[in-house]
Design an enzyme around this catalytic site. Structure first.
Site, PDB file in Angstrom:
ATOM      1  N   LYS A 163     -18.115  -3.838  -1.760  1.00  0.00           N
ATOM      2  CA  LYS A 163     -19.523  -3.878  -1.373  1.00  0.00           C
ATOM      3  C   LYS A 163     -19.711  -4.847  -0.219  1.00  0.00           C
ATOM      4  O   LYS A 163     -18.891  -5.770  -0.105  1.00  0.00           O
ATOM      5  CB  LYS A 163     -20.435  -4.260  -2.528  1.00  0.00           C
ATOM      6  CG  LYS A 163     -20.012  -5.442  -3.397  1.00  0.00           C
ATOM      7  CD  LYS A 163     -19.702  -6.794  -2.849  1.00  0.00           C
ATOM      8  CE  LYS A 163     -20.736  -7.561  -2.080  1.00  0.00           C
ATOM      9  NZ  LYS A 163     -20.260  -8.905  -1.646  1.00  0.00           N
ATOM     10  N   TYR A 252     -26.504  -7.906  -5.018  1.00  0.00           N
ATOM     11  CA  TYR A 252     -26.432  -7.913  -6.480  1.00  0.00           C
ATOM     12  C   TYR A 252     -27.833  -7.918  -7.095  1.00  0.00           C
ATOM     13  O   TYR A 252     -28.082  -7.265  -8.108  1.00  0.00           O
ATOM     14  CB  TYR A 252     -25.654  -9.140  -6.981  1.00  0.00           C
ATOM     15  CG  TYR A 252     -24.187  -9.067  -6.670  1.00  0.00           C
ATOM     16  CD1 TYR A 252     -23.328  -8.325  -7.477  1.00  0.00           C
ATOM     17  CD2 TYR A 252     -23.651  -9.731  -5.576  1.00  0.00           C
ATOM     18  CE1 TYR A 252     -21.981  -8.250  -7.187  1.00  0.00           C
ATOM     19  CE2 TYR A 252     -22.305  -9.657  -5.285  1.00  0.00           C
ATOM     20  CZ  TYR A 252     -21.473  -8.912  -6.095  1.00  0.00           C
ATOM     21  OH  TYR A 252     -20.137  -8.827  -5.817  1.00  0.00           O
TER      22      TYR A 252
HETATM   23  P1  NAD Z   1     -11.972 -13.267   2.906  1.00  0.00           P
HETATM   24  O1  NAD Z   1     -12.404 -13.842   4.200  1.00  0.00           O
HETATM   25  O2  NAD Z   1     -11.444 -14.185   1.880  1.00  0.00           O
HETATM   26  O3  NAD Z   1     -10.856 -12.154   3.164  1.00  0.00           O
HETATM   27  C1  NAD Z   1     -10.990 -11.209   4.165  1.00  0.00           C
HETATM   28  C2  NAD Z   1      -9.621 -10.629   4.479  1.00  0.00           C
HETATM   29  O4  NAD Z   1      -9.782  -9.709   5.560  1.00  0.00           O
HETATM   30  C3  NAD Z   1      -8.601 -11.665   4.916  1.00  0.00           C
HETATM   31  O5  NAD Z   1      -7.358 -11.363   4.345  1.00  0.00           O
HETATM   32  C4  NAD Z   1      -8.515 -11.500   6.427  1.00  0.00           C
HETATM   33  O6  NAD Z   1      -7.224 -11.749   6.921  1.00  0.00           O
HETATM   34  C5  NAD Z   1      -8.816 -10.007   6.577  1.00  0.00           C
HETATM   35  N1  NAD Z   1      -9.379  -9.668   7.884  1.00  0.00           N
HETATM   36  C6  NAD Z   1      -9.014  -8.583   8.592  1.00  0.00           C
HETATM   37  N2  NAD Z   1      -9.682  -8.535   9.750  1.00  0.00           N
HETATM   38  C7  NAD Z   1     -10.473  -9.612   9.794  1.00  0.00           C
HETATM   39  C8  NAD Z   1     -11.399 -10.087  10.766  1.00  0.00           C
HETATM   40  N3  NAD Z   1     -11.626  -9.427  11.914  1.00  0.00           N
HETATM   41  N4  NAD Z   1     -12.040 -11.235  10.499  1.00  0.00           N
HETATM   42  C9  NAD Z   1     -11.839 -11.894   9.339  1.00  0.00           C
HETATM   43  N5  NAD Z   1     -10.966 -11.489   8.376  1.00  0.00           N
HETATM   44  C10 NAD Z   1     -10.292 -10.347   8.610  1.00  0.00           C
HETATM   45  O7  NAD Z   1     -13.200 -12.407   2.344  1.00  0.00           O
HETATM   46  P2  NAD Z   1     -13.430 -11.915   0.848  1.00  0.00           P
HETATM   47  O8  NAD Z   1     -14.331 -12.870   0.173  1.00  0.00           O
HETATM   48  O9  NAD Z   1     -12.140 -11.616   0.224  1.00  0.00           O
HETATM   49  O10 NAD Z   1     -14.276 -10.579   1.097  1.00  0.00           O
HETATM   50  C11 NAD Z   1     -13.671  -9.370   1.455  1.00  0.00           C
HETATM   51  C12 NAD Z   1     -14.559  -8.196   1.008  1.00  0.00           C
HETATM   52  O11 NAD Z   1     -14.714  -8.249  -0.396  1.00  0.00           O
HETATM   53  C13 NAD Z   1     -15.967  -8.205   1.580  1.00  0.00           C
HETATM   54  O12 NAD Z   1     -16.389  -6.885   1.816  1.00  0.00           O
HETATM   55  C14 NAD Z   1     -16.818  -8.808   0.485  1.00  0.00           C
HETATM   56  O13 NAD Z   1     -18.164  -8.361   0.508  1.00  0.00           O
HETATM   57  C15 NAD Z   1     -16.093  -8.289  -0.738  1.00  0.00           C
HETATM   58  N6  NAD Z   1     -16.248  -9.185  -1.887  1.00  0.00           N
HETATM   59  C16 NAD Z   1     -16.614  -8.628  -3.060  1.00  0.00           C
HETATM   60  C17 NAD Z   1     -16.791  -9.419  -4.173  1.00  0.00           C
HETATM   61  C18 NAD Z   1     -17.176  -8.798  -5.479  1.00  0.00           C
HETATM   62  O14 NAD Z   1     -17.491  -9.536  -6.407  1.00  0.00           O
HETATM   63  N7  NAD Z   1     -17.134  -7.480  -5.594  1.00  0.00           N
HETATM   64  C19 NAD Z   1     -16.599 -10.796  -4.085  1.00  0.00           C
HETATM   65  C20 NAD Z   1     -16.190 -11.346  -2.861  1.00  0.00           C
HETATM   66  C21 NAD Z   1     -16.013 -10.520  -1.770  1.00  0.00           C
END
Ligand code: NAD
Length: 409
Positions: A163, A252
């Site tokens: 999401k 959410y």
């Molecule tokens: P994060 O920043 O920790 O991880 C992002 C990942 O994407 C990293 O591994 C990074 O290397 C990669 N990436 C690739 N291209 C990138 C760019 N151009 N810029 C930055 N990073 C890049 O983020 P996250 O918290 O893991 O979130 C990732 C996804 O998961 C998002 O869509 C977020 O909304 C979703 N999310 C969902 C939940 C949930 O409870 N369902 C919780 C947190 C995050």
């Protein structure tokens, strides 16, 4: 115009589906992102500091287990979802996609992913020939979801997408169309639909445990580190995060308002706040507050922020009682209380089952054709509503919606 760094009018245009592009055209500072054709591209980032990897690779699963390629090895993938594959009997990690070779090696070794099933972003399309991969799980920054989903469908894979589904309804529709063309399934990873407290809350509201719903109040609030800059934190970069807290966290509260009332709003008013001279909010909103009116007369007030002390609640007040959820939608630590005729505290078991039960649903959908609880159409619905929230804030007027959540032309 409003004088803020990011054009809210842009959101309205997007809300009307007039633009098939993301907010990548908004001003993104210097070299924050490599851009291709106006869209952001995936790029590698180092391993997050606080990751604990399995000490022994997970054991192999039953023969009809669905093989997932994890796309994006960030905090949520590494700390929440990947460890939960071991709790889903029909799901396993078959491949990894990352822009960081060190992370690919360390995570691949820990999860027992063969070296030839570790892909860079540039090699992503090669997954088409990899028969070990049935489905792709997209855990990239939100502005990259649509492109990777379409590419995964083109490669003949099913798609589980984090999401928000995408940053514009036009991109959501593009994803749904690509899935249909490929005859592959699409699920949005709304884990809360698999969390015991939220499932029970939906059932309680359906059987009118608090009478007729009059008010819903949700708060999804957090505070962004004051030293954050878009180059390090994609969540404050509009090409990857849209307007900011609403798409990331407020979604959410929006979802809760819909699944607790069981209705779609007919009208929305909203206010956004973007402080001057705060680099964190040069391009995204600090706070978004909206009010949704439902056909039954129920009213929901939704608050979300990246600049507030933390809160994650959903309160529902009916004409004979109330349901208090605090915390409402987190990874764990849920608390729920019913007030009124049926007054009691509700402790409903381990909230962390939500991660694996979500995987179970998608794997069963792929193997047995069962219904997906949170399909792409639900993701599109929510993105449309967020567009309506921004449109309401921009115009300062109530936006009336069609029954499926569109802004009438
Ligand atoms: P994060 O920043 O920790 O991880 C992002 C990942 O994407 C990293 O591994 C990074 O290397 C990669 N990436 C690739 N291209 C990138 C760019 N151009 N810029 C930055 N990073 C890049 O983020 P996250 O918290 O893991 O979130 C990732 C996804 O998961 C998002 O869509 C977020 O909304 C979703 N999310 C969902 C939940 C949930 O409870 N369902 C919780 C947190 C995050």
């Amino acid at each position: 115009m409003d004088g803020i760094g990011m054009s809210r009018r842009r959101f309205i245009e997007l809300g009307r589906d007039t633009a098939a592009v993301t907010l990548a055209t908004a001003a993104v500072p210097g070299a924050a992102l490599a851009q291709t054709g106006g869209r952001p591209v995936a790029r590698g980032r180092p391993m997050p500091d606080d990751v604990s990897l399995p000490s022994t690779p997970p054991r192999s699963k039953r023969s009809d287990s669905v093989g997932y390629a994890i796309v994006g090895l960030g905090d949520y993938a590494l700390n929440q979802m990947m460890p939960r594959f071991s709790q889903s009997p029909r799901s396993h990690i078959a491949a990894l996609v990352s822009g960081n070779p060190d992370k690919l090696r360390r995570v691949g070794d820990a999860y027992g992913v063969p070296a030839d099933a570790r892909y860079s972003y540039e090699q992503f399309d090669r997954i088409a020939a990899d028969r070990r991969i049935d489905a792709v799980y997209i855990v990239l920054p939100s502005g990259l979801h649509a492109d990777y989903a379409v590419r995964a469908f083109t490669a003949g894979k099913h798609v589980l997408c984090e999401k928000p589904m995408a940053l514009t309804s036009a991109d959501c529709k593009r994803m749904i169309a690509a899935g249909r063309r490929a005859n592959r399934r699409l699920m949005i990873a709304y884990r809360v639909h698999f969390e015991p407290h939220n499932i029970e809350a939906m059932a309680l509201m359906q059987r009118r445990a608090i009478g007729k719903i009059r008010f819903v109040r949700t708060e999804q609030l957090s505070r962004t580190d004051p030293s954050s800059r878009p180059v390090e934190n994609w969540r404050i970069d509009p090409s990857l995060a849209g307007g900011g807290p609403l798409e990331d966290y407020g979604i959410y509260g929006l979802q809760a308002a819909l699944y607790l009332t069981g209705e779609m709003p007919e009208s929305i008013t909203a206010t956004t706040f973007q402080p001057a001279n705060d680099p964190r909010f040069a391009q995204v909103f600090a706070s978004v507050a909206s009010q949704l009116t439902f056909p039954s007369g129920a009213i929901a007030q939704l608050m979300t922020s990246y600049d507030s002390s933390g809160s994650n609640i959903a309160h529902v007040r009916g004409d004979t009682g109330a349901l208090i959820m605090d915390a409402a939608t987190g990874y764990q630590g849920h608390k729920m209380r019913l007030e009124g005729r049926e007054r009691r505290d509700l402790s409903l078991g381990d909230p962390t089952v939500q991660f694996a039960r979500q995987l179970d649903n998608f794997s069963d959908a792929i193997r047995d054709g069962v219904a997906i609880r949170t399909p792409g159409e639900m993701g599109l619905r929510d993105v449309r509503l967020m567009e309506a929230i921004y449109a309401a804030a921009e115009t300062g007027r109530a936006i009336r919606l069609t029954p499926d959540g569109r802004i009438p032309r």
